[in-house]
Write a protein that holds these residues in place. Structure first.
Motif, PDB file in Angstrom:
ATOM      1  N   ARG A 348      40.983  39.549  35.732  1.00 58.94           N
ATOM      2  CA  ARG A 348      40.675  40.909  35.286  1.00 58.94           C
ATOM      3  C   ARG A 348      40.232  41.815  36.431  1.00 58.94           C
ATOM      4  O   ARG A 348      40.498  43.017  36.419  1.00 58.94           O
ATOM      5  CB  ARG A 348      39.601  40.881  34.192  1.00 58.94           C
ATOM      6  N   GLU A 349      39.565  41.239  37.432  1.00 62.85           N
ATOM      7  CA  GLU A 349      39.093  42.072  38.546  1.00 62.85           C
ATOM      8  C   GLU A 349      40.235  42.684  39.353  1.00 62.85           C
ATOM      9  O   GLU A 349      40.009  43.607  40.142  1.00 62.85           O
ATOM     10  CB  GLU A 349      38.166  41.277  39.462  1.00 62.85           C
ATOM     11  N   SER A 350      41.455  42.202  39.150  1.00 61.55           N
ATOM     12  CA  SER A 350      42.597  42.789  39.856  1.00 61.55           C
ATOM     13  C   SER A 350      43.254  43.913  39.068  1.00 61.55           C
ATOM     14  O   SER A 350      44.158  44.580  39.578  1.00 61.55           O
ATOM     15  CB  SER A 350      43.636  41.712  40.170  1.00 61.55           C
TER      16      SER A 350
END
Length: 367
Positions: A348-350
């Motif tokens: 998700r951080e990407s």
């Protein structure tokens, strides 16, 4: 590995209006928040979309039609010449790679902050009802602001914003446009009686609440022709401020779909359930009964995997299937699905913000 093209026609060509697709796998609009404050696409975005051009159709990420339409920092626009030139780099790259791409025209309505609005003015909405939640600005996350209700005489200017954006999308080389009347943004806010408490010709009855979506669609069809215009609807998605559904989803969206039929659009892009979360719907809502009322090609969307897509295609429920998050880390998703190859799941951080990392550096091939 399995050659899935033997099991399904999802990998066969399809025509949506005047847009010829080489397969029935669609890249859904996926906001990635990798634009500057000017909202201008560049070489990075051109590479990103070209990498995914094996999709039968790319629906480019939601694109602001005007400065007033912005609700998040680092999202693209299509209201000025610099943005048009930037998108031309993208469409040229996609076409050079053999792909097709349409622009999704977006006005967020009430889900914005004064920090994102021209001269710090309040966001606009059907009614002065504040959304829940935070939005992203250059200074980080802030609560969404209290909107003001649009005056009746202001609404033609909103339609004009859509028209100008549609004209710009044509000049930018897109193959068509998609009307974003979903996910609880402006047009969807007019549809739902939970966010539309107006008493003029744009509020009250189902016919009145549907008026703006239909007028915007008609205006865009006048520019593009019906065969290169699609529309996205999401009858129960609570996105953009935890927006409640309409009190009568079947009647509201059934009416909209029946009225859209008169335009003979290229396609209906339908979110089945709550966008990016669940395919579950309230007990009194039948998504298939709604979509069956549309007379043209239907693109199913929301939490699909290949097996579900094959099943619903075999049942005649969908003409094509849209994948969003799977395209993030699998630029060659179509071939991976066809071969039954392993899929990469993006962390998700990407998803949002940054540069090439997590955006254009995902591997291709090695099946």
């Amino acid at each position: 590995m399995i050659d899935n093209s033997i099991r399904t026609d999802l990998f066969n060509p399809l025509t949506l209006g005047a847009i010829e697709l080489r397969n029935r796998i669609v890249m859904a609009p996926v906001t990635r928040s990798r634009y500057g404050e000017d909202g201008v696409p560049g070489e990075l975005q051109a590479l990103y979309y070209a990498q995914r051009a094996s999709a039968g159709l790319i629906i480019a990420e939601a694109t602001n039609i005007s400065p007033q339409g912005r609700g998040y920092a680092a999202t693209p626009g299509i209201w000025n010449e610099e943005q048009v030139a930037g998108w031309k780099k993208v469409t040229d790259a996609v076409h050079a790679a053999g792909g097709k791409i349409v622009s999704q025209l977006w006005h967020v309505g009430r889900f914005s902050s004064v920090d994102l609005q021209p001269e710090g003015t309040a966001p606009v909405a059907p009614s002065a009802i504040k959304a829940e939640g935070d939005t992203y600005t250059v200074d980080g996350f802030v609560p969404v602001s209290m909107p003001r209700a649009l005056e009746t005489e202001e609404i033609p200017a909103i339609i004009e914003q859509y028209k100008r954006a549609a004209e710009n999308a044509m000049r930018a080389g897109f193959d068509g446009v998609e009307v974003h009347s979903a996910n609880s943004y402006l047009l969807d806010q007019f549809l739902r009686d939970s966010t539309n408490h107006r008493s003029d010709r744009y509020g009250g009855s189902i016919e009145n609440r549907a008026r703006l979506t239909l007028e915007v669609t008609e205006a865009i069809v006048q520019i593009w022709g019906n065969e290169r215009v699609g529309i996205r609807l999401s009858p129960v998605t609570p996105d953009a401020g935890n927006t409640p559904p309409d009190s009568n989803v079947m009647a509201m969206y059934g009416y909209v779909i029946q009225q859209l039929n008169r335009f003979e659009l290229a396609y209906l892009h339908f979110v089945e359930g709550a966008t990016a979360t669940s395919r579950e719907v309230p007990a009194d809502v039948d998504m298939d009964a709604l979509s069956a009322q549309f007379n043209g090609p239907f693109i199913g969307n929301n939490n699909y995997d290949l097996e579900l897509a094959i099943e619903r295609r075999a049942q005649g429920r969908i003409n094509a299937v849209a994948f969003g998050r799977l395209f993030i880390a699998n630029p060659d998703l179509v071939e991976r699905l066809r071969r039954g190859a392993a899929l990469t799941i993006a962390p998700r951080e990407s998803y949002y913000g940054g540069g090439a990392k997590g955006y254009t550096d995902w591997p291709v091939g090695n099946y």
